[in-house]
Write an enzyme that holds these catalytic residues in place. Structure first.
Site, PDB file in Angstrom:
ATOM      1  N   THR A 460       6.888 -11.301-116.826  1.00 29.37           N
ATOM      2  CA  THR A 460       5.642 -10.612-116.484  1.00 29.37           C
ATOM      3  C   THR A 460       5.824  -9.576-115.370  1.00 29.37           C
ATOM      4  O   THR A 460       5.492  -8.394-115.559  1.00 29.37           O
ATOM      5  CB  THR A 460       4.545 -11.618-116.121  1.00 29.37           C
ATOM      6  OG1 THR A 460       4.313 -12.478-117.248  1.00 29.37           O
ATOM      7  CG2 THR A 460       3.243 -10.918-115.767  1.00 29.37           C
ATOM      8  N   ASP A 518      -3.044  -9.035-118.055  1.00 24.47           N
ATOM      9  CA  ASP A 518      -2.250  -8.962-116.812  1.00 24.47           C
ATOM     10  C   ASP A 518      -2.074  -7.526-116.321  1.00 24.47           C
ATOM     11  O   ASP A 518      -0.987  -7.109-115.922  1.00 24.47           O
ATOM     12  CB  ASP A 518      -0.881  -9.619-117.001  1.00 24.47           C
ATOM     13  CG  ASP A 518      -0.972 -11.130-117.182  1.00 24.47           C
ATOM     14  OD1 ASP A 518      -2.099 -11.625-117.339  1.00 24.47           O
ATOM     15  OD2 ASP A 518       0.057 -11.800-117.166  1.00 24.47           O
ATOM     16  N   ASP A 545      -7.006 -12.244-117.627  1.00 23.34           N
ATOM     17  CA  ASP A 545      -6.366 -12.459-116.318  1.00 23.34           C
ATOM     18  C   ASP A 545      -5.874 -11.144-115.717  1.00 23.34           C
ATOM     19  O   ASP A 545      -4.780 -11.071-115.163  1.00 23.34           O
ATOM     20  CB  ASP A 545      -5.188 -13.429-116.462  1.00 23.34           C
ATOM     21  CG  ASP A 545      -5.580 -14.747-117.097  1.00 23.34           C
ATOM     22  OD1 ASP A 545      -6.726 -15.175-116.912  1.00 23.34           O
ATOM     23  OD2 ASP A 545      -4.734 -15.338-117.795  1.00 23.34           O
ATOM     24  N   TRP A 608      -5.240 -20.335-111.484  1.00 23.83           N
ATOM     25  CA  TRP A 608      -3.849 -20.347-111.937  1.00 23.83           C
ATOM     26  C   TRP A 608      -3.000 -21.147-110.959  1.00 23.83           C
ATOM     27  O   TRP A 608      -2.924 -20.820-109.770  1.00 23.83           O
ATOM     28  CB  TRP A 608      -3.335 -18.915-112.052  1.00 23.83           C
ATOM     29  CG  TRP A 608      -1.920 -18.799-112.555  1.00 23.83           C
ATOM     30  CD1 TRP A 608      -1.287 -19.628-113.413  1.00 23.83           C
ATOM     31  CD2 TRP A 608      -0.985 -17.772-112.225  1.00 23.83           C
ATOM     32  NE1 TRP A 608      -0.001 -19.192-113.660  1.00 23.83           N
ATOM     33  CE2 TRP A 608       0.205 -18.049-112.938  1.00 23.83           C
ATOM     34  CE3 TRP A 608      -1.044 -16.642-111.414  1.00 23.83           C
ATOM     35  CZ2 TRP A 608       1.339 -17.247-112.837  1.00 23.83           C
ATOM     36  CZ3 TRP A 608       0.072 -15.833-111.321  1.00 23.83           C
ATOM     37  CH2 TRP A 608       1.258 -16.137-112.021  1.00 23.83           C
TER      38      TRP A 608
END
Length: 691
Positions: A460, A518, A545, A608
């Site tokens: 990520t 993201d 998110d 998270w």
């Protein structure tokens, strides 16, 4: 960010708490992508232009409506956070006035405009100031276009664009013209004998203060309006209008016009005769106080649709219309001010208006063009600048650079990955266009994609189009996008970061950050390190998110846009904090959350716990923000087997169709909790600035 679902260890449940902003601040409205909104204002850190402290005139800030926080700009302070340069030629004046960077520009000569009527297009964050009485602009002036903000024009003589025709219809040569600008201070100038207006405040320009100027020898002197919208807020005080025929001023459709301690004089025995003085037109609400009118025809007039409230004015030898009526507003509800006695106004202004010998005339004006250029690197994809790519400019920044380096990126699309490493602090990457849409940095990596060298997938953080890993760095006035196409790659992990921060004291101002899942990852250099990020006047788009991480983050005065998923469905989460215990998490403040998605389809956030980490204590608060109907009535969600109710989630004073009342499934802060949890609590000993 990966949603790893593991059963948590048992933890004690706590009451959700969060942070906020001063109660006087209000929720932000919808902003426009093309508007170049500013950074910081009255609370910004001023930087001296030389080794010694800057003189008072170089750091001066406006009063009146120009001092009022709005449109993402906190007051008007001009170029005080930039370098001070002295100019004596038209080329140098135009170079610095149109630059993207903030400057205090000292005009130390008479500059003739070429061609006659030229109006320099001033960019945001500028102070243009005459050096004593020597700064003169002849045959032209300045233009402040849509979105230009935070500009000070002081201590100048601007004169003589007159073309020999009194009611000139062919030469729109103004001293100072604004079309859609905001937060502008015009102070201590001598403005005279132009072909058209001395000051034109047009097309929804607002938060303007005009003070201590002499306006003379002109026909259409000072116009306000040219719009059907009633939005302009303007303060006009301590100005001497002498031998001016009309528009003194003419104020059309101003939401709040506050005029006080002005002197309007039509001297006997001259060829110029006043048509009217202060005129309130259209939907204007005007407050007119302690002004002195001498010899004026029709000194105060109003349309039937407009308002004028008069207090304490004096009229000597005037004739014709002198009108008032309706209700207006209380200027002190917006700012503090002190009235001088009306009887003192003529003498006070005759001696006090116009350029002052004490302004613009100290050793602090000696910074050179070479010094200014030494901290700016330029980028243009077409090869017209020092570097063709943003990364090449970053690579040129010296390691451990002790002071700010601005990387000014010309408009264009830059398809590249940009990384500012941790050993290059004080870097600003800034688009030089008029709009944040003009400069675009874009790439399309995703977490599940294999790296070109075959060494594994990006993960990520590694997918980010732009990574900022150095302290005290900034991104301003541009767009950062991750354009990974989820619909074509459902076979891989599709987290795709547009912008990643992994450092402390990061400013993101006036940016667009585009992605899907993201979009904006906000981390710290390490779990035990502090990482504060201040985001203002910006747009963040995504669906899952898309504002996430362990950093301490304030999203202020911004627009968060919800997007549909790759298959056209509406479902998602705005935030996913992974805040360490005893730290602050994500605060969304004075903003708007909306988008073209199904009603009731988005959560404000979920908690998270990376890898099932039980030591983190995720926190998110949304306050003083407008929520669209897209937000669920139960706006927080569990993640990875952890209950959000065991972490820190809350709202305060939100509005809009998506707002809801407090309940066990929708915790709200009390007023007492909110006052203890302000933006300053989030940022601690750090005050974000433009330098």
């Amino acid at each position: 960010m990966t949603d790893i679902r593991r059963k948590p260890r048992h933890r004690r449940r706590r009451t959700a708490v969060a942070v906020g902003v001063p109660l006087a601040l209000t929720a932000a409205g919808t902003l426009a992508y093309g508007t170049d909104l500013g950074v910081f204002g009255a609370d910004a850190q001023a930087s001296a232009s030389a080794a010694t402290a800057a003189p008072a005139w170089a750091t001066a800030t406006a009063d009146g409506f120009a001092s009022v926080d709005s449109l993402g700009q906190n007051g008007t302070y001009g170029g005080r956070d930039g370098r001070t340069v002295t100019v004596k030629t038209l080329a140098d004046l135009e170079k610095y006035a149109t630059a993207a960077e903030p400057y205090v520009i000292v005009v130390a000569a008479t500059i003739d405009m070429n061609p006659v009527g030229k109006e320099i297009k001033v960019a945001s964050d500028k102070t243009i100031v005459g050096s004593g009485t020597s700064g003169q602009i002849v045959g032209g002036g300045f233009f402040l276009g849509p979105g230009v903000h935070n500009v000070i024009i002081r201590n100048l003589t601007i004169r003589d664009a007159y073309q020999g025709i009194w009611n000139d219809k062919d030469h729109d040569f103004d001293a100072i013209q604004m079309d859609g600008a905001h937060h502008v201070w015009i102070d201590h100038n001598d403005l005279r004998h132009m072909a058209d207006g001395l000051i034109d405040v047009r097309k929804d320009s607002t938060n303007i203060t005009v003070s201590w100027n002499k306006l003379s020898d002109n026909n259409k002197t000072f116009g306000i309006g040219w719009t059907t919208n009633v939005v302009t807020d303007i303060t006009i005080h301590h100005n001497w209008f002498r031998e001016t025929e009309q528009r003194n001023p003419s104020t059309d459709n101003a939401a709040h016009a506050h005029l006080y301690n002005n002197f309007l004089e039509d001297a006997a025995g001259t060829t110029i005769k006043s048509s009217y003085g202060n005129y309130s037109r259209g939907g204007t609400k005007m407050v007119l106080e302690n002004s002195y009118f001498q010899g004026m025809n029709n000194p105060v007039t109003r349309d039937s649709t407009a308002t004028i409230v008069q207090r304490g004015n004096t009229f000597v030898g005037t004739s014709g219309r002198n009108e008032s009526g309706g209700t207006a507003f209380d200027p002190k509800a917006f700012y503090a001010y002190t009235l001088d006695k009306t009887a003192d106004v003529p003498a006070l202004l005759r001696s006090g208006v116009g350029p002052r010998g004490s302004i613009g005339t100290t050793a602090a004006t000696t910074a050179t063009t070479k010094a200014a250029a030494a901290t700016t690197l330029t980028v243009a994809a077409d090869g017209s600048a020092q570097y063709r790519t943003v990364q090449a400019a970053v690579n040129a920044v010296p390691a451990n650079n002790p002071s700010r380096v601005v990387i000014s990126v010309k408009p264009g699309t830059y398809r590249e990955v940009v990384k500012v490493p941790s050993n290059k602090p004080h870097v600003t990457i800034q688009g030089s266009g008029a709009s944040r849409k003009d400069t675009v940095i874009v790439y399309g990596n995703a977490a599940g994609m294999t790296k070109p060298d075959g060494s594994g997938t990006y993960g990520t953080p590694g997918s980010a189009t732009m990574s900022v890993q150095s302290d005290d760095s900034q991104v301003r006035n541009l767009t950062v996008t991750n354009d990974f196409d989820e619909s074509k790659h459902q076979d891989i992990a599709n987290q795709a970061v547009a912008l990643l921060t992994q450092a402390d004291r990061i400013v993101l101002d006036g940016v667009i950050v585009n992605g899907d899942q993201d979009t904006l990852e906000l981390e710290t250099a390490a779990k035990d390190k502090l990482g504060r990020v201040y985001i203002s006047n910006s747009y963040i788009t995504g669906n899952v998110d898309f504002i996430f991480g362990r950093a301490t983050v304030v999203v202020d005065k911004s627009v968060i846009t919800l997007k549909k998923r790759w298959n056209g469905t509406s479902a998602g989460y705005v935030t996913a904090p992974s805040t360490p215990a005893d730290r602050k998490g994500i605060l969304i403040n004075r903003s708007a959350i909306n988008g073209d998605v199904t009603a009731g389809s988005f959560f404000l956030g979920r908690n998270w716990h990376p890898g099932g980490d039980t030591t983190v204590d995720p926190q998110a608060t949304v306050r003083d923000t407008t929520l669209s109907a897209a937000i669920k009535s139960t706006p927080w969600s569990d993640m990875g087997g952890f209950s959000w109710k065991d972490d820190r989630f809350a709202e305060y004073r939100n509005t809009g169709a998506g707002a809801g009342t407090a309940s066990s499934n929708r915790p709200h802060l009390t007023d007492t909790q909110a006052t203890d949890q302000e933006v300053t609590d989030w940022l601690g000993d750090w005050t974000p600035s433009a330098s």
